[in-house]
Design a protein around this motif. Structure first.
Motif, PDB file in Angstrom:
ATOM      1  N   ALA A  91      27.433  52.064  41.273  1.00  0.00           N
ATOM      2  CA  ALA A  91      26.610  52.163  40.064  1.00  0.00           C
ATOM      3  C   ALA A  91      25.153  52.499  40.374  1.00  0.00           C
ATOM      4  N   GLY A  92      24.775  52.501  41.668  1.00  0.00           N
ATOM      5  CA  GLY A  92      23.396  52.757  42.032  1.00  0.00           C
ATOM      6  C   GLY A  92      22.456  51.649  41.641  1.00  0.00           C
ATOM      7  N   ARG A  93      22.926  50.397  41.780  1.00  0.00           N
ATOM      8  CA  ARG A  93      22.115  49.249  41.375  1.00  0.00           C
ATOM      9  C   ARG A  93      22.080  48.205  42.481  1.00  0.00           C
ATOM     10  N   ASP A  94      21.042  47.383  42.461  1.00  0.00           N
ATOM     11  CA  ASP A  94      21.038  46.217  43.322  1.00  0.00           C
ATOM     12  C   ASP A  94      20.791  44.943  42.527  1.00  0.00           C
ATOM     13  N   THR A  95      20.755  45.061  41.199  1.00  0.00           N
ATOM     14  CA  THR A  95      20.582  43.882  40.340  1.00  0.00           C
ATOM     15  C   THR A  95      21.503  43.992  39.130  1.00  0.00           C
ATOM     16  N   VAL A  96      21.910  42.853  38.612  1.00  0.00           N
ATOM     17  CA  VAL A  96      22.613  42.750  37.330  1.00  0.00           C
ATOM     18  C   VAL A  96      22.135  41.479  36.656  1.00  0.00           C
ATOM     19  N   ASP A  97      22.507  41.315  35.407  1.00  0.00           N
ATOM     20  CA  ASP A  97      22.105  40.120  34.659  1.00  0.00           C
ATOM     21  C   ASP A  97      23.149  39.014  34.708  1.00  0.00           C
ATOM     22  N   ALA A  98      24.383  39.369  35.054  1.00  0.00           N
ATOM     23  CA  ALA A  98      25.451  38.372  35.066  1.00  0.00           C
ATOM     24  C   ALA A  98      26.598  38.834  35.955  1.00  0.00           C
ATOM     25  N   VAL A  99      27.360  37.854  36.445  1.00  0.00           N
ATOM     26  CA  VAL A  99      28.558  38.104  37.239  1.00  0.00           C
ATOM     27  C   VAL A  99      29.712  37.350  36.602  1.00  0.00           C
ATOM     28  N   VAL A 100      30.803  38.061  36.342  1.00  0.00           N
ATOM     29  CA  VAL A 100      32.022  37.438  35.822  1.00  0.00           C
ATOM     30  C   VAL A 100      33.131  37.682  36.836  1.00  0.00           C
ATOM     31  N   LEU A 101      33.724  36.616  37.350  1.00  0.00           N
ATOM     32  CA  LEU A 101      34.768  36.711  38.366  1.00  0.00           C
ATOM     33  C   LEU A 101      36.097  36.264  37.782  1.00  0.00           C
ATOM     34  N   ALA A 102      37.057  37.174  37.752  1.00  0.00           N
ATOM     35  CA  ALA A 102      38.411  36.838  37.329  1.00  0.00           C
ATOM     36  C   ALA A 102      39.217  36.453  38.556  1.00  0.00           C
ATOM     37  N   THR A 103      39.717  35.227  38.584  1.00  0.00           N
ATOM     38  CA  THR A 103      40.527  34.763  39.710  1.00  0.00           C
ATOM     39  C   THR A 103      41.320  33.538  39.310  1.00  0.00           C
ATOM     40  N   VAL A 104      42.514  33.410  39.869  1.00  0.00           N
ATOM     41  CA  VAL A 104      43.289  32.191  39.745  1.00  0.00           C
ATOM     42  C   VAL A 104      43.390  31.506  41.101  1.00  0.00           C
ATOM     43  N   THR A 105      42.687  32.071  42.087  1.00  0.00           N
ATOM     44  CA  THR A 105      42.641  31.484  43.429  1.00  0.00           C
ATOM     45  C   THR A 105      41.193  31.244  43.838  1.00  0.00           C
ATOM     46  N   PRO A 106      40.467  30.412  43.085  1.00  0.00           N
ATOM     47  CA  PRO A 106      39.080  30.121  43.459  1.00  0.00           C
ATOM     48  C   PRO A 106      39.045  29.396  44.792  1.00  0.00           C
ATOM     49  N   ASP A 107      37.922  29.469  45.454  1.00  0.00           N
ATOM     50  CA  ASP A 107      37.805  28.789  46.746  1.00  0.00           C
ATOM     51  C   ASP A 107      37.964  27.277  46.595  1.00  0.00           C
ATOM     52  N   ARG A 108      37.511  26.749  45.465  1.00  0.00           N
ATOM     53  CA  ARG A 108      37.644  25.322  45.161  1.00  0.00           C
ATOM     54  C   ARG A 108      37.905  25.158  43.672  1.00  0.00           C
ATOM     55  N   LEU A 158      28.260  42.597  36.368  1.00  0.00           N
ATOM     56  CA  LEU A 158      29.212  42.867  37.434  1.00  0.00           C
ATOM     57  C   LEU A 158      30.487  42.084  37.136  1.00  0.00           C
ATOM     58  N   VAL A 159      31.601  42.803  36.982  1.00  0.00           N
ATOM     59  CA  VAL A 159      32.893  42.175  36.685  1.00  0.00           C
ATOM     60  C   VAL A 159      33.804  42.370  37.892  1.00  0.00           C
ATOM     61  N   ILE A 160      34.299  41.260  38.434  1.00  0.00           N
ATOM     62  CA  ILE A 160      35.098  41.301  39.659  1.00  0.00           C
ATOM     63  C   ILE A 160      36.453  40.644  39.412  1.00  0.00           C
ATOM     64  N   GLY A 161      37.491  41.238  39.970  1.00  0.00           N
ATOM     65  CA  GLY A 161      38.787  40.577  40.060  1.00  0.00           C
ATOM     66  C   GLY A 161      39.110  40.382  41.529  1.00  0.00           C
ATOM     67  N   ALA A 162      39.366  39.157  41.944  1.00  0.00           N
ATOM     68  CA  ALA A 162      39.634  38.882  43.365  1.00  0.00           C
ATOM     69  C   ALA A 162      40.674  37.781  43.483  1.00  0.00           C
ATOM     70  N   GLU A 163      41.654  37.998  44.350  1.00  0.00           N
ATOM     71  CA  GLU A 163      42.731  37.014  44.504  1.00  0.00           C
ATOM     72  C   GLU A 163      43.138  36.862  45.963  1.00  0.00           C
ATOM     73  N   THR A 164      43.311  35.604  46.371  1.00  0.00           N
ATOM     74  CA  THR A 164      43.848  35.277  47.686  1.00  0.00           C
ATOM     75  C   THR A 164      45.211  34.620  47.471  1.00  0.00           C
ATOM     76  N   PHE A 165      46.181  35.416  47.061  1.00  0.00           N
ATOM     77  CA  PHE A 165      47.490  34.864  46.724  1.00  0.00           C
ATOM     78  C   PHE A 165      48.241  34.353  47.941  1.00  0.00           C
ATOM     79  N   SER A 166      47.847  34.790  49.123  1.00  0.00           N
ATOM     80  CA  SER A 166      48.503  34.272  50.324  1.00  0.00           C
ATOM     81  C   SER A 166      48.293  32.773  50.467  1.00  0.00           C
ATOM     82  N   ALA A 167      47.318  32.220  49.749  1.00  0.00           N
ATOM     83  CA  ALA A 167      47.052  30.780  49.815  1.00  0.00           C
ATOM     84  C   ALA A 167      47.964  29.973  48.898  1.00  0.00           C
ATOM     85  N   ILE A 168      48.599  30.634  47.923  1.00  0.00           N
ATOM     86  CA  ILE A 168      49.391  29.887  46.942  1.00  0.00           C
ATOM     87  C   ILE A 168      50.848  30.332  46.871  1.00  0.00           C
ATOM     88  N   VAL A 169      51.227  31.328  47.671  1.00  0.00           N
ATOM     89  CA  VAL A 169      52.612  31.789  47.677  1.00  0.00           C
ATOM     90  C   VAL A 169      53.395  31.077  48.779  1.00  0.00           C
TER      91      VAL A 169
END
Length: 363
Positions: A91-108, A158-169
């Protein structure tokens, strides 16, 4: 590129604010997209003996040849930051106003992972939160971000989808071990005009909690912890009733997509690309056939990455755009389905963006 060159590069990209959208016409416009997969691979042959299966059996039933896994010590935060960094660069940016992370495998379980991702990206004290809608998570996160932009709460998200399914399978469960992989994908949304390419069109979201047991992790939540019983070790892993999920996924995604087409004023013939959550090649094909979308207009990367849940759609879009299968002005129909049950669909006309996708799975 040294520090001063990077600063000049950022300044050139971020210089000159775009004209503010007209009052009442503020829309979320896709301005960057990226995907990232970890280097570790698990080919079908690696699963064959343990799961009493074959490469041919897995390919025939899922369309998957391999999936990716994170190395020890790496989890969702690191993958999300990798994809987020690339999306910001796109996007040619280094700043945003918000971050939304879609995940069902949060670190905690607590706290949310998004604030740590924002810190890792050097974004400062921006708003950051997680969205938990499993395989439909990216569309839910996209809708949340678009709402913030439309309401004037944010200009860039910034909208992110991230999953570590190897931790729950469960590695010994053939129903799930052959399907899921680890990955991350991200997009940047900016405030813009609803008539410009990249503007997110109508979004349709839905849920049906009556079928929540079809895809679940039985143990680890408040309900199990307060029940006073000790769960079996396997209950901390994902469990899925595949045949019933197939039927619901086909019906729910197709109906949501039909609704979005109607609200967008599009016919099936107007759809240049169908991008579904990469759950299973058979499901994608069934949805395409149900909608009447020709197979040559259906995007797919499941063969190389498997089902990456909330990361699936942004990773697919980044792959397709970077490989030339998705071009500016293509009209794109998005659809996803996941545990909950939850599902969604959306439309947009693809913008002229430089997609950044790490193709470690393509050699």
């Amino acid at each position: 590129m040294d520090a001063s060159e990077r600063a000049l590069d950022r300044a050139a990209h971020n210089a000159g604010p775009r004209p503010a959208p007209a009052p009442g016409r503020r829309a979320a416009v896709l301005s960057g997209v990226a995907g990232w997969v970890p280097p570790g691979t698990v080919a079908n042959a690696d699963l064959a003996d343990r799961l009493d299966t074959t490469d041919e059996w897995i390919r025939t039933r899922t369309g998957i040849a391999q999936r990716h896994t994170v190395p020890p010590g790496t989890a969702t935060r690191e993958m999300a930051a990798e994809a987020g960094r690339l999306a910001l660069k796109s996007a040619g940016r280094d700043t945003v106003d918000a971050v939304v992370l879609a995940t069902v495998t949060p670190d905690r379980h607590c706290p949310a992972t998004a604030p740590e991702v924002a810190t890792a990206l050097g974004l400062g004290p921006v708003a950051a939160h997680d969205v938990s809608a499993v395989c439909a998570g990216f569309l839910y996160a996209l809708a949340s971000a678009a709402g913030s932009i439309a309401a004037g709460f944010a200009d860039h998200v910034l909208v992110i989808g991230a999953e570590t399914f190897s931790a729950i399978v469960d590695p010994d469960d053939r129903n799930t071990a052959i399907i899921f992989g680890d990955a991350a994908g991200a997009v940047v949304l900016r405030a813009g005009d609803p008539d410009e390419p990249g503007a997110l069109g109508p979004v349709r979201l839905g849920s049906d909690g009556a079928h929540s047991d079809l895809i679940q992790i039985p143990a680890g939540g408040a309900r199990q912890r307060l029940a006073g019983t000790d769960p079996a070790p396997g209950e901390y892993c994902l469990r899925m009733q595949g045949r019933k999920v197939y039927r619901h996924a086909k019906e729910r995604m197709s109906q949501a997509a039909h609704d979005v087409l109607e609200r967008s004023g599009w016919s099936i013939g107007d759809v240049d690309r169908l991008a579904t959550h990469q759950a299973n090649a058979r499901i994608t094909e069934a949805v395409a056939d149900e909608l009447g979308v020709p197979r040559d207009r259906v995007l797919s990367n499941i063969e190389h990455v498997g089902n990456t849940s909330a990361a699936s759609l942004p990773l697919l879009l980044a792959d397709a755009a970077s490989s030339g299968l998705l071009l500016p002005h293509h009209r794109v129909l998005l659809a996803a389905f996941g545990a909950g049950l939850v599902w969604g669909a959306a439309s947009l006309t693809w913008p002229d963006v430089t997609a950044l996708s790490v193709h470690t799975y393509r050699g």
